[in-house]
Design a protein around this motif. Structure first.
Motif, mmCIF file in Angstrom:
data_model
loop_
_atom_site.group_PDB
_atom_site.id
_atom_site.type_symbol
_atom_site.label_atom_id
_atom_site.label_comp_id
_atom_site.label_asym_id
_atom_site.label_seq_id
_atom_site.Cartn_x
_atom_site.Cartn_y
_atom_site.Cartn_z
ATOM 1 N N ASN A 96 18.932 31.612 15.577
ATOM 2 C CA ASN A 96 17.782 31.856 16.446
ATOM 3 C C ASN A 96 16.531 31.272 15.788
ATOM 4 O OD1 ASN A 96 15.653 32.846 17.947
ATOM 5 N ND2 ASN A 96 16.289 34.998 17.842
ATOM 6 N N LYS A 97 16.006 30.195 16.367
ATOM 7 C CA LYS A 97 14.866 29.502 15.758
ATOM 8 C C LYS A 97 13.596 30.359 15.723
ATOM 9 C CE LYS A 97 16.595 24.935 17.087
ATOM 10 N NZ LYS A 97 16.332 23.682 17.868
ATOM 11 N N ASN A 98 13.507 31.356 16.618
ATOM 12 C CA ASN A 98 12.321 32.223 16.634
ATOM 13 C C ASN A 98 12.415 33.366 15.632
ATOM 14 O OD1 ASN A 98 10.726 30.990 18.671
ATOM 15 N ND2 ASN A 98 12.072 31.834 20.239
ATOM 16 N N ASN A 99 13.576 33.561 15.025
ATOM 17 C CA ASN A 99 13.814 34.716 14.169
ATOM 18 C C ASN A 99 13.074 34.573 12.842
ATOM 19 O OD1 ASN A 99 14.853 36.989 12.943
ATOM 20 N ND2 ASN A 99 16.987 36.523 13.421
ATOM 21 N N PRO A 100 12.153 35.481 12.521
ATOM 22 C CA PRO A 100 11.407 35.356 11.269
ATOM 23 C C PRO A 100 12.244 35.708 10.032
ATOM 24 C CG PRO A 100 10.767 37.352 12.416
ATOM 25 C CD PRO A 100 11.673 36.608 13.351
ATOM 26 N N ASP A 101 13.264 36.575 10.198
ATOM 27 C CA ASP A 101 14.067 36.985 9.042
ATOM 28 C C ASP A 101 15.337 37.658 9.544
ATOM 29 O OD1 ASP A 101 15.153 37.853 6.685
ATOM 30 O OD2 ASP A 101 13.388 38.928 5.978
ATOM 31 N N SER A 102 16.436 36.925 9.528
ATOM 32 C CA SER A 102 17.691 37.477 10.042
ATOM 33 C C SER A 102 18.298 38.531 9.128
ATOM 34 C CB SER A 102 18.710 36.343 10.260
ATOM 35 O OG SER A 102 19.027 35.722 9.034
ATOM 36 N N ASP A 103 17.765 38.677 7.918
ATOM 37 C CA ASP A 103 18.285 39.694 6.998
ATOM 38 C C ASP A 103 17.692 41.079 7.262
ATOM 39 O OD1 ASP A 103 19.881 37.860 5.627
ATOM 40 O OD2 ASP A 103 18.241 37.290 4.281
ATOM 41 N N GLN A 104 16.787 41.172 8.226
ATOM 42 C CA GLN A 104 16.125 42.445 8.519
ATOM 43 C C GLN A 104 16.808 43.168 9.684
ATOM 44 O OE1 GLN A 104 13.509 43.853 6.818
ATOM 45 N NE2 GLN A 104 13.761 42.149 5.394
ATOM 46 N N TRP A 105 16.944 44.487 9.551
ATOM 47 C CA TRP A 105 17.354 45.337 10.682
ATOM 48 C C TRP A 105 16.220 45.389 11.688
ATOM 49 C CZ3 TRP A 105 14.984 49.770 12.528
ATOM 50 C CH2 TRP A 105 15.692 50.500 13.486
ATOM 51 N N VAL A 106 16.531 45.435 12.964
ATOM 52 C CA VAL A 106 15.509 45.450 14.010
ATOM 53 C C VAL A 106 15.736 46.642 14.931
ATOM 54 C CG1 VAL A 106 14.473 44.188 15.929
ATOM 55 C CG2 VAL A 106 15.348 42.932 13.943
ATOM 56 N N GLY A 107 14.657 47.369 15.203
ATOM 57 C CA GLY A 107 14.715 48.494 16.132
ATOM 58 C C GLY A 107 13.694 48.328 17.238
ATOM 59 N N TYR A 108 13.611 49.333 18.098
ATOM 60 C CA TYR A 108 12.666 49.278 19.214
ATOM 61 C C TYR A 108 11.244 49.466 18.699
ATOM 62 C CZ TYR A 108 10.428 50.123 23.688
ATOM 63 O OH TYR A 108 9.616 50.029 24.777
ATOM 64 N N GLY A 109 10.288 48.729 19.277
ATOM 65 C CA GLY A 109 8.895 48.898 18.903
ATOM 66 C C GLY A 109 8.005 47.895 19.591
ATOM 67 N N ASP A 110 6.710 48.103 19.471
ATOM 68 C CA ASP A 110 5.731 47.262 20.150
ATOM 69 C C ASP A 110 5.316 46.044 19.336
ATOM 70 O OD1 ASP A 110 5.634 48.872 22.384
ATOM 71 O OD2 ASP A 110 4.047 50.149 21.577
ATOM 72 N N ARG A 111 5.594 46.047 18.029
ATOM 73 C CA ARG A 111 5.207 44.899 17.213
ATOM 74 C C ARG A 111 6.041 43.678 17.598
ATOM 75 N NH1 ARG A 111 6.198 46.433 11.211
ATOM 76 N NH2 ARG A 111 8.234 46.858 12.170
ATOM 77 N N THR A 112 5.495 42.502 17.344
ATOM 78 C CA THR A 112 6.237 41.275 17.644
ATOM 79 C C THR A 112 7.551 41.220 16.879
ATOM 80 O OG1 THR A 112 4.145 40.119 18.027
ATOM 81 C CG2 THR A 112 6.080 38.757 17.678
ATOM 82 N N VAL A 113 7.592 41.768 15.655
ATOM 83 C CA VAL A 113 8.818 41.732 14.858
ATOM 84 C C VAL A 113 9.789 42.831 15.251
ATOM 85 C CG1 VAL A 113 7.766 40.578 12.896
ATOM 86 C CG2 VAL A 113 7.711 43.085 13.030
ATOM 87 N N ASP A 114 9.368 43.779 16.087
ATOM 88 C CA ASP A 114 10.277 44.762 16.672
ATOM 89 C C ASP A 114 10.890 44.147 17.926
ATOM 90 O OD1 ASP A 114 9.517 46.691 14.741
ATOM 91 O OD2 ASP A 114 7.779 47.255 15.954
ATOM 92 N N GLU A 115 11.626 44.945 18.687
ATOM 93 C CA GLU A 115 12.256 44.400 19.883
ATOM 94 C C GLU A 115 12.159 45.374 21.047
ATOM 95 O OE1 GLU A 115 12.775 41.881 21.844
ATOM 96 O OE2 GLU A 115 13.585 40.904 20.051
ATOM 97 N N MET A 116 12.272 44.837 22.240
ATOM 98 C CA MET A 116 12.297 45.618 23.477
ATOM 99 C C MET A 116 12.996 44.783 24.536
ATOM 100 S SD MET A 116 8.318 45.356 24.787
ATOM 101 C CE MET A 116 7.785 46.583 23.590
ATOM 102 N N ALA A 117 13.229 45.370 25.709
ATOM 103 C CA ALA A 117 13.895 44.633 26.796
ATOM 104 C C ALA A 117 13.471 45.235 28.127
ATOM 105 C CB ALA A 117 15.406 44.691 26.638
ATOM 106 N N HIS A 118 12.634 44.512 28.866
ATOM 107 C CA HIS A 118 12.188 44.950 30.185
ATOM 108 C C HIS A 118 12.444 43.854 31.201
ATOM 109 C CE1 HIS A 118 10.280 48.348 28.317
ATOM 110 N NE2 HIS A 118 9.341 47.629 27.735
ATOM 111 N N ALA A 119 12.812 44.237 32.385
ATOM 112 C CA ALA A 119 12.840 43.320 33.523
ATOM 113 C C ALA A 119 11.688 43.734 34.426
ATOM 114 C CB ALA A 119 14.172 43.416 34.267
ATOM 115 N N TRP A 120 10.584 42.994 34.333
ATOM 116 C CA TRP A 120 9.407 43.324 35.134
ATOM 117 C C TRP A 120 9.608 42.815 36.564
ATOM 118 C CZ3 TRP A 120 5.760 46.573 33.558
ATOM 119 C CH2 TRP A 120 5.574 46.769 32.195
ATOM 120 N N MET A 121 9.522 43.731 37.535
ATOM 121 C CA MET A 121 9.750 43.371 38.932
ATOM 122 C C MET A 121 8.784 44.130 39.834
ATOM 123 S SD MET A 121 13.917 43.472 39.047
ATOM 124 C CE MET A 121 14.855 41.954 38.782
ATOM 125 N N ASN A 122 8.234 43.417 40.816
ATOM 126 C CA ASN A 122 7.448 44.070 41.854
ATOM 127 C C ASN A 122 8.399 44.518 42.958
ATOM 128 O OD1 ASN A 122 4.416 43.899 41.338
ATOM 129 N ND2 ASN A 122 5.057 41.819 40.855
#
Length: 456
Positions: A399-425
């Motif tokens: 993943n070319k966007n990945n800053p550090d693949s050795d890090q565990w990632v959880g939910y959060g608002d920071r750019t280095v955290d992760e989330m998943a939304h499908a925004w729909m009207n």
């Protein structure tokens, strides 16, 4: 000797025929430049957000191989919807046709020739300001522009969530048909990851979404839990355009209301000052719609669990939201951070059948593209449908966007955290309105079929 002469004569006669059948060489000036003008130069021009300009041959030629790779893999233009499943008709389709992709690939494979300078199409005017995309697309200037105050982000700093408040300059209630958020200046596009404009209501309870329900959040077992109760005018993120509501639908704004901003700002190595502003296009008086459009962030994460992406791994999560009313979905905008890879939105109908609405299999963090469905193609779903969002994550070195693949990632608002939304009207309909809309669509389909048969 006669045989050799005869064979030579045949070849001499056949040669012009072969030459006539040979495809005309693809050149920049005649074939590629018109494609770049139509689909690329909005961003690829001097002092814009793209890394290089594609206006002249001299500017484009050094990037030929890179252009071929990005175009052939459909990373550029940023239209990453899968063309083999789900809805395929959109109001804002910026993708290249298969023929256009083939033209660019053949141009590069031929050595990227310039061609005759006389074939070059007239240059399009450069975009020299922080333009509204809706103005570019012919909707005219916004009726109202509301700005947030600005924030100065240091060159090196932790992520910041800037949440100022702005007044809505209204003396009477008005209906909104289109909204667009943009950073307040070109440079601030570098630091503003996303910006949400919430409505602070003034005695307008119908603006609150009550048409969907999700499961309980972790540690909260309230079966009546409702999602997206805070009304939003718009969510903007890197690379997104505007929200255009279906004819006859919109959002109501009333005097005394305010906009509460939620702006996620991150450092990019230089000090930049900027904020957000929202352009609001209004329905004309006397043309007010009858239906409200509700912006909903359908979750791609099971709210009873935690997001857990181990180091150097791929991961998948899924979320489920029930439609408590008959609904029409107007658009799809997948939202991840740096590890997001793919997202699918599926409708699980009350009879147990399933249909894929949309799938993005090659998500790019730098382009939160909003896919606006054509009016007659927008998914129309009965009450009781479950909107099933599946999200995939790539926390590997690939993943070319990945800053550090050795890090565990959880939910959060920071750019280095992760989330998943499908925004729909989403627009809701009662049972009779739903049946009427179904019948209207069926009649249009029959007419289209008959018209096509007559033309054949």
């Amino acid at each position: 000797m006669r045989r050799l002469l005869s064979l030579g004569a045949v070849l001499a006669i056949a040669a012009p025929a072969f030459a006539a059948d040979a495809p005309r060489p693809v050149t920049f000036t005649k074939d590629v430049a018109p494609i770049f003008q139509a689909k690329c130069q909005e961003c690829h021009q001097p002092n814009s957000i793209a890394p290089m300009s594609l206006i002249t041959y001299q500017e484009a030629r050094p990037w030929a191989r890179s252009i071929k790779e990005r175009v052939a893999t459909r990373q550029m233009p940023p239209w990453h919807i899968d063309k083999t499943v789900g809805v395929q008709k959109f109001k804002n389709d910026m993708s290249l046709s298969d023929e256009q992709v083939d033209t660019i690939v053949r141009w590069v494979d031929a050595g990227a020739p310039q061609g005759d300078p006389k074939d070059m199409p007239p240059a399009k005017p450069l975009i020299t300001d922080n333009e509204w995309k809706a103005v570019r697309d012919g909707f005219g200037p916004p009726d109202i522009v509301v700005k947030s105050s600005e924030y100065t982000m240091a060159a090196q700093h932790q992520d910041v969530w800037y949440r100022p408040m702005s007044d809505l300059p209204l003396t009477e209630s008005r209906w909104v048909k289109l909204v667009e958020i943009r950073p307040t200046n070109l440079k601030s596009r570098k630091i503003i990851h996303h910006s949400i404009a919430y409505l602070v209501l003034n005695n307008d309870p119908e603006a609150v979404n009550t048409g969907t329900a999700s499961g309980p959040a972790r540690g909260n077992f309230d079966d009546a839990d409702l999602v997206n109760r805070r009304p939003q005018l718009m969510e903007w993120a890197i690379g997104k355009g505007y929200d255009l509501y279906r004819p006859g639908t919109g959002k109501l704004i009333v005097p005394g209301e305010k906009i509460a901003w939620d702006q996620h700002i991150h450092a990019v190595g230089e000090e930049i000052t900027g904020g957000s502003e929202i352009g609001i296009w209004l329905y004309k008086k006397g043309e007010e719609p009858k239906k409200r459009s509700y912006l909903i962030g359908f979750t791609g994460i099971d709210r009873s669990k935690m997001l857990d992406i181990p180091p150097n791994s791929m991961a998948m999560t899924e979320g489920f939201t029930v439609l408590k009313e008959n609904a029409l979905i107007e658009n799809f905008q997948p939202h991840f951070h740096l590890r997001g890879k793919a997202m699918e939105v599926e409708a699980i109908l009350p009879d147990g059948s399933r249909q894929v609405i949309s799938y993005v299999g090659n998500f790019n963090f730098n382009w939160m593209t909003n896919y606006i469905y054509d009016d007659d193609a927008a998914p129309l779903l009965p009450k009781g449908t479950v909107v099933h969002v599946t999200a995939w994550y790539d926390n590997t070195k690939a993943n070319k966007n990945n800053p550090d693949s050795d890090q565990w990632v959880g939910y959060g608002d920071r750019t280095v955290d992760e989330m998943a939304h499908a925004w729909m009207n989403v627009v809701y309909f009662n049972d009779q309105e739903y049946k009427d809309l179904q019948a209207e669509r069926k009649a249009k389909q029959v007419k289209t079929t008959n018209d096509n048969e007559k033309q054949q």
